[in-house]
Write an enzyme that holds these catalytic residues in place. Structure first.
Site, PDB file in Angstrom:
ATOM      1  N   ASP A  12      -9.832 -71.032  -7.679  1.00 34.87           N
ATOM      2  CA  ASP A  12     -11.175 -71.924  -7.291  1.00 34.87           C
ATOM      3  C   ASP A  12     -11.639 -71.999  -5.989  1.00 34.87           C
ATOM      4  O   ASP A  12     -11.702 -72.688  -5.427  1.00 34.87           O
ATOM      5  CB  ASP A  12     -11.152 -73.181  -7.929  1.00 34.87           C
ATOM      6  CG  ASP A  12     -10.081 -74.118  -7.110  1.00 34.87           C
ATOM      7  OD1 ASP A  12      -9.920 -75.407  -6.765  1.00 34.87           O
ATOM      8  OD2 ASP A  12      -8.903 -73.419  -6.540  1.00 34.87           O
ATOM      9  N   ASP A  17      -7.104 -70.317  -1.643  1.00 31.11           N
ATOM     10  CA  ASP A  17      -7.381 -69.539  -2.612  1.00 31.11           C
ATOM     11  C   ASP A  17      -7.763 -67.929  -2.200  1.00 31.11           C
ATOM     12  O   ASP A  17      -7.356 -66.943  -2.653  1.00 31.11           O
ATOM     13  CB  ASP A  17      -8.423 -69.550  -3.717  1.00 31.11           C
ATOM     14  CG  ASP A  17      -8.285 -70.994  -4.369  1.00 31.11           C
ATOM     15  OD1 ASP A  17      -8.577 -72.019  -3.687  1.00 31.11           O
ATOM     16  OD2 ASP A  17      -7.663 -71.192  -5.446  1.00 31.11           O
ATOM     17  N   ASN A  42     -12.690 -76.824  -6.517  1.00 35.07           N
ATOM     18  CA  ASN A  42     -12.877 -77.066  -4.839  1.00 35.07           C
ATOM     19  C   ASN A  42     -14.368 -77.203  -4.701  1.00 35.07           C
ATOM     20  O   ASN A  42     -14.985 -77.771  -3.957  1.00 35.07           O
ATOM     21  CB  ASN A  42     -12.404 -75.714  -4.125  1.00 35.07           C
ATOM     22  CG  ASN A  42     -11.118 -76.067  -3.861  1.00 35.07           C
ATOM     23  OD1 ASN A  42     -10.425 -77.078  -3.667  1.00 35.07           O
ATOM     24  ND2 ASN A  42     -10.267 -74.968  -4.048  1.00 35.07           N
ATOM     25  N   THR A 128      -4.453 -70.958  -9.251  1.00 35.10           N
ATOM     26  CA  THR A 128      -4.262 -71.903  -8.081  1.00 35.10           C
ATOM     27  C   THR A 128      -5.327 -72.661  -7.861  1.00 35.10           C
ATOM     28  O   THR A 128      -5.750 -73.038  -7.143  1.00 35.10           O
ATOM     29  CB  THR A 128      -4.520 -70.740  -6.973  1.00 35.10           C
ATOM     30  OG1 THR A 128      -5.802 -70.011  -7.035  1.00 35.10           O
ATOM     31  CG2 THR A 128      -3.402 -69.651  -6.666  1.00 35.10           C
ATOM     32  N   PHE A 169      -4.312 -82.173  -5.817  1.00 34.26           N
ATOM     33  CA  PHE A 169      -5.596 -82.086  -6.266  1.00 34.26           C
ATOM     34  C   PHE A 169      -5.628 -81.202  -7.614  1.00 34.26           C
ATOM     35  O   PHE A 169      -6.602 -81.734  -8.726  1.00 34.26           O
ATOM     36  CB  PHE A 169      -6.490 -81.248  -5.216  1.00 34.26           C
ATOM     37  CG  PHE A 169      -7.922 -80.938  -5.522  1.00 34.26           C
ATOM     38  CD1 PHE A 169      -8.036 -79.808  -6.128  1.00 34.26           C
ATOM     39  CD2 PHE A 169      -8.794 -82.052  -5.573  1.00 34.26           C
ATOM     40  CE1 PHE A 169      -9.389 -79.656  -6.769  1.00 34.26           C
ATOM     41  CE2 PHE A 169      -9.969 -81.704  -5.964  1.00 34.26           C
ATOM     42  CZ  PHE A 169     -10.420 -80.306  -6.455  1.00 34.26           C
ATOM     43  N   ASN A 170      -5.052 -80.237  -7.786  1.00 31.54           N
ATOM     44  CA  ASN A 170      -5.212 -79.372  -8.888  1.00 31.54           C
ATOM     45  C   ASN A 170      -4.757 -79.963 -10.363  1.00 31.54           C
ATOM     46  O   ASN A 170      -5.516 -79.945 -11.355  1.00 31.54           O
ATOM     47  CB  ASN A 170      -4.406 -78.139  -8.817  1.00 31.54           C
ATOM     48  CG  ASN A 170      -5.116 -76.935  -7.855  1.00 31.54           C
ATOM     49  OD1 ASN A 170      -6.178 -77.150  -7.666  1.00 31.54           O
ATOM     50  ND2 ASN A 170      -4.040 -76.194  -7.486  1.00 31.54           N
ATOM     51  N   HIS A 242      -1.664 -73.630   0.841  1.00 31.64           N
ATOM     52  CA  HIS A 242      -1.155 -73.928  -0.425  1.00 31.64           C
ATOM     53  C   HIS A 242      -1.139 -72.702  -1.510  1.00 31.64           C
ATOM     54  O   HIS A 242      -0.009 -72.356  -1.934  1.00 31.64           O
ATOM     55  CB  HIS A 242      -1.953 -74.972  -1.132  1.00 31.64           C
ATOM     56  CG  HIS A 242      -1.912 -76.205  -0.256  1.00 31.64           C
ATOM     57  ND1 HIS A 242      -0.919 -77.034   0.011  1.00 31.64           N
ATOM     58  CD2 HIS A 242      -3.134 -76.830   0.444  1.00 31.64           C
ATOM     59  CE1 HIS A 242      -1.222 -78.226   0.791  1.00 31.64           C
ATOM     60  NE2 HIS A 242      -2.585 -77.955   0.911  1.00 31.64           N
ATOM     61  N   ASP A 243      -2.208 -72.116  -1.955  1.00 34.34           N
ATOM     62  CA  ASP A 243      -2.302 -71.196  -2.701  1.00 34.34           C
ATOM     63  C   ASP A 243      -1.519 -69.895  -2.474  1.00 34.34           C
ATOM     64  O   ASP A 243      -1.030 -69.303  -3.542  1.00 34.34           O
ATOM     65  CB  ASP A 243      -3.597 -70.685  -3.277  1.00 34.34           C
ATOM     66  CG  ASP A 243      -4.351 -72.072  -3.777  1.00 34.34           C
ATOM     67  OD1 ASP A 243      -5.602 -72.117  -3.399  1.00 34.34           O
ATOM     68  OD2 ASP A 243      -3.974 -72.901  -4.524  1.00 34.34           O
TER      69      ASP A 243
HETATM   70  O1  RIB Z   1      -3.814 -79.330  -3.408  1.00 32.52           O
HETATM   71  C1  RIB Z   1      -4.193 -77.974  -2.855  1.00 32.52           C
HETATM   72  C2  RIB Z   1      -4.857 -77.363  -4.061  1.00 32.52           C
HETATM   73  O2  RIB Z   1      -6.175 -78.028  -4.180  1.00 32.52           O
HETATM   74  C3  RIB Z   1      -5.333 -75.786  -3.749  1.00 32.52           C
HETATM   75  O3  RIB Z   1      -5.308 -75.072  -4.720  1.00 32.52           O
HETATM   76  C4  RIB Z   1      -6.492 -75.997  -2.888  1.00 32.52           C
HETATM   77  O4  RIB Z   1      -7.491 -74.924  -3.130  1.00 32.52           O
HETATM   78  C5  RIB Z   1      -7.244 -77.212  -3.841  1.00 32.52           C
HETATM   79  O5  RIB Z   1      -7.652 -76.568  -4.973  1.00 32.52           O
HETATM   80 CA    CA Z   2      -7.129 -73.563  -5.268  1.00 32.49          CA
END
Ligand code: RIB
Ligand code: CA
Length: 320
Positions: A12, A17, A42, A128, A169-170, A242-243
């Site tokens: 996303d 990403d 996102n 991701t 979040f994901n 993160h990703d």
């Molecule tokens: O929490 C981090 C995740 O949430 C990552 O994948 C970032 O791109 C958002 O989507």
């Molecule tokens: Ca992401």
């Protein structure tokens, strides 16, 4: 390069990403990127899909891009413009992609691609973003599961959250999808906040990238610079990517420590919506019965070294 790992990235983009894709693109000797599929997270699916197409061409990748789910399974989408910007890439502009989408139905596209793999070959899924597409893939086309090497996903936390005190979040965006993916029995590596919070670049490293003449360095420096201005990083000495941990794990598993354990997702919709409940009561179950390996520690300095190396490699790639 016959021993390359076949990859489908479901994403996303999204600043991190975009940087994860840079890491993958920098290692064609390790990864055969079969497809990029997009999912709402996102930003809106339209912006995310445009970003995925533009990033693929910007990184000189000849890879099909397919558009995925515009909404989570049950919940409403929650675009994070305050974190990733109105365009989803920290307002960094990329050249407009020329290649068209290969499909507006990423789940059906993934199913056909996986089932048409040569006999005996398998694919690694690298989600991701929210797990909507992957959950639909497993439930609508269960025949794909035996053709999947493993799922290496960014999501969840065995400790505390980011979008809420308990949820990442994901997973928060589509908890029902995550509950399906974590419990389908497909071998899965969870790159959660316990490791991804440690894996990023410092303010100085980001400033250096932003001042670089390199096409990729400068844009990634600007994307991360946008991240740093946001609420997530106001007081932080470094910016988590993160990703990128997903591909870093596949490239350098020795940087990480993890444990296999049952993972269930809080889907009640209450204050802990999207919490990944990682059961660390090791004495109660046989680890062999647990398909999910939760990463719990990472080598931060080595992550930075290999991440910067990949960004510079892509600067050179764009010169050729
Ligand atoms: O929490 C981090 C995740 O949430 C990552 O994948 C970032 O791109 C958002 O989507
Ligand atoms: Ca992401």
């Amino acid at each position: 390069m016959e021993n390359r790992r076949k990859i489908i990235m479901d994403c996303d983009p999204g600043i991190d990403d975009a940087i994860a894709l840079c890491l993958a693109a920098a290692h064609p000797e390790a990864f055969e990127l079969l497809a990029i599929t997009t999912v709402t997270g996102n930003q809106s699916i339209e912006k995310i899909t445009a970003n995925a197409r533009n990033l693929a061409e910007f990184y000189r990748l000849d890879v099909p891009v397919a558009k995925g789910s515009p909404v989570p399974l049950l919940r409403s989408p929650l675009p994070a413009a305050d974190v990733h910007g109105k365009n989803g890439l920290g307002e960094v502009e990329l050249p407009q992609a020329k290649k068209e989408l290969v499909s507006e139905n990423a789940v059906a596209f993934m199913r056909d691609l996986i089932m048409n793999l040569p006999e005996g070959e398998k694919v690694t899924l690298v989600p991701t973003g929210p797990l909507t597409n992957i959950a639909l893939l497993f439930r609508v086309f269960p025949e794909v599961k035996e053709r999947i090497e493993e799922v290496v996903l960014m999501g969840g936390s065995a400790s505390y959250g980011n979008v809420t005190p308990t949820a990442e979040f994901n997973i928060y965006e589509d908890p029902e999808a995550a509950q399906i993916v974590y419990n389908e029995g497909v071998p899965t590596v969870m790159c959660g906040l316990d490791v991804t919070r440690k894996c990023g670049l410092t303010r100085n490293q980001i400033a250096k990238l932003a001042q670089s003449k390199g096409e990729v360095s400068r844009r990634i420096g600007d994307m991360l610079g946008f991240y740093l201005e946001g609420k997530s990083y106001k007081h932080a000495p470094m910016c988590a990517i993160h990703d990128a941990v997903t591909f870093m794990y596949l490239l350098h598993p020795e940087l990480f420590k993890g444990e296999r354990m049952p993972v269930t997702v809080e889907c009640s919709g209450g204050v802990n919506r999207g919490m990944t409940i990682c059961d660390r009561r090791w004495w109660l179950y046989d680890k062999e019965d647990c398909p999910v390996c939760v990463l719990l520690d990472a080598d931060e300095l080595k992550f930075q070294e290999y991440m910067i190396e990949a960004i510079y490699e892509m600067d050179e790639r764009l010169k050729s």
